[in-house]
Design an enzyme around this catalytic site. Sequence first.
Site, mmCIF file in Angstrom:
data_model
loop_
_atom_site.group_PDB
_atom_site.id
_atom_site.type_symbol
_atom_site.label_atom_id
_atom_site.label_comp_id
_atom_site.label_asym_id
_atom_site.label_seq_id
_atom_site.Cartn_x
_atom_site.Cartn_y
_atom_site.Cartn_z
ATOM 1 N N ASP A 177 37.488 -59.065 -46.528
ATOM 2 C CA ASP A 177 38.611 -60.005 -46.572
ATOM 3 C C ASP A 177 39.959 -59.461 -46.130
ATOM 4 O OD1 ASP A 177 39.215 -58.365 -48.761
ATOM 5 O OD2 ASP A 177 38.573 -59.867 -50.229
ATOM 6 N N HIS A 237 31.294 -53.197 -44.344
ATOM 7 C CA HIS A 237 30.672 -54.434 -43.865
ATOM 8 C C HIS A 237 31.540 -55.187 -42.866
ATOM 9 C CE1 HIS A 237 27.947 -54.480 -47.672
ATOM 10 N NE2 HIS A 237 27.574 -53.598 -46.784
ATOM 11 N N ASN A 282 32.671 -50.907 -63.886
ATOM 12 C CA ASN A 282 31.810 -52.050 -63.583
ATOM 13 C C ASN A 282 31.445 -52.742 -64.897
ATOM 14 O OD1 ASN A 282 30.473 -53.448 -61.377
ATOM 15 N ND2 ASN A 282 28.573 -52.914 -62.408
#
Length: 182
Positions: free
Chosen positions: A46, A61, A154
């Site tokens: 993004d 990515h 996480n």
Amino acid sequence: RCTEEFYRFYRHKMLPLEAQPNPAHRFLAELEQSGRLTAVVTQNIDGLHQAAGSKNVLELHGSVLRNTCMDCGKHYDLDDMLAQKGSVPHCSCGGIIKPDVVLYEESLDQAVIEEAIWHIRHADCMIVGGTSLAVYPAAGLIRYFRGNHLVLINKTATGYDSDATLIIREPIGKVLSEAVEL
């Protein structure tokens, strides 16, 4: 037909048109600007790390902000893509313009992987956040860390918890936002 479906999905689900960097993105940028962070290695596509001010962002990515003609290699930015009227964006040469994102069964950019490995190998402290460390090959990059402090942030357990110096079971955005306040 599949190409049209992909671009429909791309326009409605992949483009971060309203997204803005959050305090966590800004905190990482501040760490980099102070010399305490050498790189952000991300699976996000993004561009929010760069929007927050981070300079050395390794996008495993790719990014929806960069696009390339599949025929002639001409580059297009996001505004060029949004200006396209048809369902499938085309280059001036007639070729299809593809977002610079890794799609299913495509390989990651080897140069980006190698640079990420270099930074990971040379880090004294590595913070890994917001990932279950289950998606390979990105999850395997943690094996290259030789430093002293591995911090895992996480919400759920990961397969690398036993290697961590510190484990924080909270969302990465919450943790880094609180770090900004401190």
